[in-house]
Enzyme design. Structure first.
Site, short mmCIF file in Angstrom:
data_model
loop_
_atom_site.label_atom_id
_atom_site.label_comp_id
_atom_site.label_asym_id
_atom_site.label_seq_id
_atom_site.Cartn_x
_atom_site.Cartn_y
_atom_site.Cartn_z
N ASP A 98 3.83 3.08 6.74
CA ASP A 98 3.11 2.89 8.01
C ASP A 98 3.95 2.27 9.11
OD1 ASP A 98 3.27 0.25 6.75
OD2 ASP A 98 1.88 -0.37 8.33
N LYS A 140 0.81 -1.21 0.00
CA LYS A 140 0.00 0.00 0.00
C LYS A 140 0.84 1.25 0.00
CE LYS A 140 -3.30 -2.31 3.03
NZ LYS A 140 -3.66 -2.46 4.46
N ASP A 166 14.46 -1.22 0.86
CA ASP A 166 15.17 -1.45 2.12
C ASP A 166 16.14 -2.62 1.87
OD1 ASP A 166 15.74 -2.03 4.81
OD2 ASP A 166 13.76 -1.46 5.47
N GLU A 181 7.90 2.29 -6.08
CA GLU A 181 7.98 1.85 -4.69
C GLU A 181 8.05 3.08 -3.79
OE1 GLU A 181 7.69 -0.38 -2.63
OE2 GLU A 181 8.56 -2.30 -3.20
N ASP A 182 7.58 2.94 -2.56
CA ASP A 182 7.80 4.01 -1.59
C ASP A 182 9.22 3.93 -1.02
OD1 ASP A 182 7.19 1.60 -0.38
OD2 ASP A 182 5.98 2.47 1.22
N PHE A 188 13.48 3.82 11.24
CA PHE A 188 12.14 3.38 10.84
C PHE A 188 11.33 4.58 10.39
CE2 PHE A 188 7.89 1.78 10.76
CZ PHE A 188 8.08 0.51 10.23
C1 PRP Z 1 7.41 -2.11 2.42
C2 PRP Z 1 7.63 -1.10 1.32
C3 PRP Z 1 8.29 -1.89 0.23
C4 PRP Z 1 9.06 -2.96 0.99
C5 PRP Z 1 10.52 -2.60 1.01
O1 PRP Z 1 6.20 -2.76 2.18
O2 PRP Z 1 6.43 -0.52 0.92
O3 PRP Z 1 7.36 -2.48 -0.63
O4 PRP Z 1 8.51 -2.99 2.31
O5 PRP Z 1 11.24 -3.49 1.81
P1 PRP Z 1 12.38 -4.48 1.25
O6 PRP Z 1 13.26 -3.69 0.34
O7 PRP Z 1 13.09 -4.89 2.52
O8 PRP Z 1 11.71 -5.62 0.59
P2 PRP Z 1 5.32 -3.52 3.31
O9 PRP Z 1 5.55 -4.98 3.19
O10 PRP Z 1 5.58 -2.89 4.64
O11 PRP Z 1 3.83 -3.25 2.83
P3 PRP Z 1 2.99 -1.89 2.76
O12 PRP Z 1 3.56 -1.07 1.61
O13 PRP Z 1 1.60 -2.33 2.50
O14 PRP Z 1 3.14 -1.16 4.08
#
Ligand code: PRP
Length: 176
Positions: free
Chosen positions: A157, A41, A101, A97-98, A150
């Site tokens: 979120d 999301k 990580d 992507e937001d 964080f």
């Molecule tokens: C978060 C974020 C990315 C991902 C990045 O999503 O939005 O999609 O984690 O992390 P990574 O590089 O370690 O894979 P999340 O699973 O928290 O879902 P959300 O966007 O619905 O909050």
């Protein structure tokens, strides 16, 4: 435990940088149509704002992915809850992507999207946290490189809260 948020990137800084990225994309794609694929999301705010600034014809697609659950640390497992609704074959796709990580989500999604034979695939992330990378992967367009903290706000979120903040903040969990 109390939750405090320290502003990291203001609304004005976000707006300025998103304009710059949109200009870069507009330059790179010229008159080609673009399909924006938003990772739900967290990517929603970014998609809406960047789409308004692009000059090309733009289609919207969404992928519902989760890896964090309600924790501050990634579970390491990427799950596609809902994939693409329409075909991206032969289309110029930008995956939005937001945040990148560990890179696990992006790497999983690149594989998923490439199998669907787009004409081109570019990766665009608002935030990049390279210090946490476990998969060697980099985005083509990056809004801000940020420290290992964080992050919440502007789509991101903590336990589903704070997504609606108009700025990006660092979440501090403190014992009261
Ligand atoms: C978060 C974020 C990315 C991902 C990045 O999503 O939005 O999609 O984690 O992390 P990574 O590089 O370690 O894979 P999340 O699973 O928290 O879902 P959300 O966007 O619905 O909050």
């Amino acid at each position: 435990m109390s939750e405090k948020i320290e502003v990291l990137i203001t609304e004005e800084q976000l707006d300025k940088r998103i304009c710059e990225i949109a200009e870069e994309i507009t330059r790179d794609f010229g008159s080609k149509d673009i399909t924006l694929v938003c990772v739900l999301k967290g990517g929603v705010m970014f998609m809406v704002d960047i789409a308004k600034k692009l000059k090309q014809k733009v289609e919207f697609e969404f992928i519902d992915v989760s890896s964090y659950g309600n924790n501050t640390v990634s579970s390491g497992t990427v799950t596609i809850n809902n994939g693409l609704e329409t075909s991206i074959e032969g289309k110029n796709v930008i995956l939005l992507e937001d945040i990148v990580d560990t890179g696990r989500t992006l790497s999983h999604l690149i594989k998923y999207l490439k199998e669907k034979n787009p004409a081109s695939l570019k990766l665009c992330t608002l935030l990049d946290k390279p210090s946490r990378r476990v998969v060697d992967i980099n985005a083509d367009y990056i809004g801000f490189t940020i420290p290992d903290a964080f992050i919440v706000g502007y789509g991101l979120d903590y336990a589903q809260k704070y997504r609606n903040l108009p700025y990006i903040g660092i979440l501090h969990l403190e014992n009261q």
